[in-house]
Design an enzyme around this catalytic site. Structure first.
Site, PDB file in Angstrom:
ATOM      1  N   HIS A  96       0.845  -1.188   0.000  1.00  0.00           N
ATOM      2  CA  HIS A  96       0.000   0.000   0.000  1.00  0.00           C
ATOM      3  C   HIS A  96       0.881   1.238   0.000  1.00  0.00           C
ATOM      4  O   HIS A  96       2.104   1.157   0.136  1.00  0.00           O
ATOM      5  CB  HIS A  96      -0.913   0.023   1.232  1.00  0.00           C
ATOM      6  CG  HIS A  96      -0.186   0.175   2.526  1.00  0.00           C
ATOM      7  ND1 HIS A  96       0.561  -0.835   3.091  1.00  0.00           N
ATOM      8  CD2 HIS A  96      -0.058   1.247   3.356  1.00  0.00           C
ATOM      9  CE1 HIS A  96       1.097  -0.404   4.219  1.00  0.00           C
ATOM     10  NE2 HIS A  96       0.743   0.861   4.405  1.00  0.00           N
ATOM     11  N   ASP A  98       0.450   5.210   1.932  1.00  0.00           N
ATOM     12  CA  ASP A  98      -0.379   5.868   2.928  1.00  0.00           C
ATOM     13  C   ASP A  98      -1.181   7.029   2.339  1.00  0.00           C
ATOM     14  O   ASP A  98      -0.665   7.826   1.569  1.00  0.00           O
ATOM     15  CB  ASP A  98       0.497   6.425   4.060  1.00  0.00           C
ATOM     16  CG  ASP A  98       1.313   5.342   4.757  1.00  0.00           C
ATOM     17  OD1 ASP A  98       0.878   4.178   4.754  1.00  0.00           O
ATOM     18  OD2 ASP A  98       2.386   5.668   5.303  1.00  0.00           O
ATOM     19  N   HIS A 258       4.890   0.276   0.291  1.00  0.00           N
ATOM     20  CA  HIS A 258       5.602  -0.444   1.350  1.00  0.00           C
ATOM     21  C   HIS A 258       4.737  -1.569   1.905  1.00  0.00           C
ATOM     22  O   HIS A 258       3.515  -1.590   1.722  1.00  0.00           O
ATOM     23  CB  HIS A 258       6.099   0.486   2.452  1.00  0.00           C
ATOM     24  CG  HIS A 258       5.027   1.318   3.097  1.00  0.00           C
ATOM     25  ND1 HIS A 258       4.497   2.437   2.509  1.00  0.00           N
ATOM     26  CD2 HIS A 258       4.399   1.200   4.296  1.00  0.00           C
ATOM     27  CE1 HIS A 258       3.583   2.976   3.291  1.00  0.00           C
ATOM     28  NE2 HIS A 258       3.498   2.242   4.392  1.00  0.00           N
ATOM     29  N   ARG A 273       4.900   6.637  13.832  1.00  0.00           N
ATOM     30  CA  ARG A 273       4.799   7.175  12.474  1.00  0.00           C
ATOM     31  C   ARG A 273       4.169   8.562  12.486  1.00  0.00           C
ATOM     32  O   ARG A 273       3.154   8.787  13.146  1.00  0.00           O
ATOM     33  CB  ARG A 273       3.948   6.262  11.581  1.00  0.00           C
ATOM     34  CG  ARG A 273       4.077   6.583  10.098  1.00  0.00           C
ATOM     35  CD  ARG A 273       3.076   5.828   9.263  1.00  0.00           C
ATOM     36  NE  ARG A 273       1.783   6.519   9.255  1.00  0.00           N
ATOM     37  CZ  ARG A 273       0.697   6.044   8.641  1.00  0.00           C
ATOM     38  NH1 ARG A 273       0.732   4.885   8.032  1.00  0.00           N
ATOM     39  NH2 ARG A 273      -0.435   6.730   8.671  1.00  0.00           N
TER      40      ARG A 273
END
Length: 282
Positions: A96, A98, A258, A273
């Site tokens: 995917h 983000d 990633h 994150r």
């Protein structure tokens, strides 16, 4: 003094000599340039606390606070990417990128390793620059000028059909806020973008959040997406990053995919994150 920037296998670059808690303007300029060129940059042996993590992210761009991940109890800018020893599923265990479901998708993400398992837990990255440049002529022609539909409801909503709906990440509260996802409109982005920083062409669809090619019948759309994905995950375009204490990754969500490996059952892994806001893509 110039930083030491070295290619990280097929994807990304490792930057040596940087102290992310004390960056000069010259250091930051070199990091920005490497980030634009390589799509993801890695740092080792960093000793940054949450405040320094936030400051580094803000030096790259404005912070986009994630709406669906559990937040750090003291620093809402930081999303927790966490798996406890008794939990089965991890966050991000599929290819995917983000925030592609946003009208102005995220520029990038800064992930800091806080607690690692004794082995496993690596993250694979795939270059969408390289995937685009190697497109077969026939596939390149099919997607020229096409737009794709991206959805948050598909993954995070109360009626999600994606893998997250059946995983314990939702049942144990690591992912939530389905009501917010339910009211988000799906968005369209070009299948091939011109990257805002590098000027390079990149594929911009992903298996996590892309649900259709606009204007195609469902079966034709699914077949075309499957063909793109099969091409994009070719090992020629991939490299794996093995985390160590003090590791930090800054990746560009417009240029990479990633995948977080879930191969450390029975051990704890905690990552922090921060997502950096981006812009409309063309």
């Amino acid at each position: 003094m110039a930083l030491d920037i070295r290619p990280h296998g097929r994807v990304g670059a490792e930057i040596l000599g940087a102290d992310l808690a004390r960056l000069s303007d010259a250091d930051l300029a070199q990091i920005r340039a490497a980030f634009a060129d390589h799509g993801v940059v890695f740092f080792r042996d960093q000793a940054i606390d949450e405040t320094a993590h936030i400051a580094f992210a803000q030096a790259i761009g404005p912070i986009n606070i994630n709406r669906f991940f559990a937040a750090h109890p003291r620093y809402p800018e930081i999303a927790l990417v966490l798996k406890e020893p008794g939990q089965r599923d991890n966050i991000g265990g599929g290819w995917h990128t983000d925030h592609s479901y946003d009208a102005e998708p995220a520029l990038g993400s800064v992930l800091v390793a806080r607690e690692l398992p004794p082995e496993g837990g690596a993250t694979a990255f795939a270059s969408m620059y390289a995937a685009h440049d190697a497109l077969p002529d026939r596939l390149r022609a099919r997607i020229d000028g096409a737009y794709a539909v991206h959805s948050a409801r598909h993954v995070f909503g109360s009626r999600s059909t994606a893998y997250e709906a059946t995983r314990d990440t939702r049942r144990d509260g690591r992912i939530g806020n389905a009501a917010t996802a339910d009211v988000l409109e799906d968005v369209k982005h070009p299948v091939v973008i011109t990257h805002p920083l590098s000027g390079k062409r990149a594929l911009y669809v992903n298996p996590g959040f892309t649900i259709a090619i606009a204007g195609l019948e469902p079966e034709e759309s699914r077949d075309l997406l499957d063909e793109i994905y099969a091409h994009a995950i070719d090992p020629r375009f991939q490299e794996t990053f093995h985390w160590q204490p003090g590791s930090v990754a800054l990746w560009d969500n417009r240029a990479t995919w990633h995948y977080a490996h879930n191969d450390y059952h029975g051990h704890r892994r905690e990552m922090h994150r921060i997502t950096i806001a981006g812009e409309a893509l063309h």
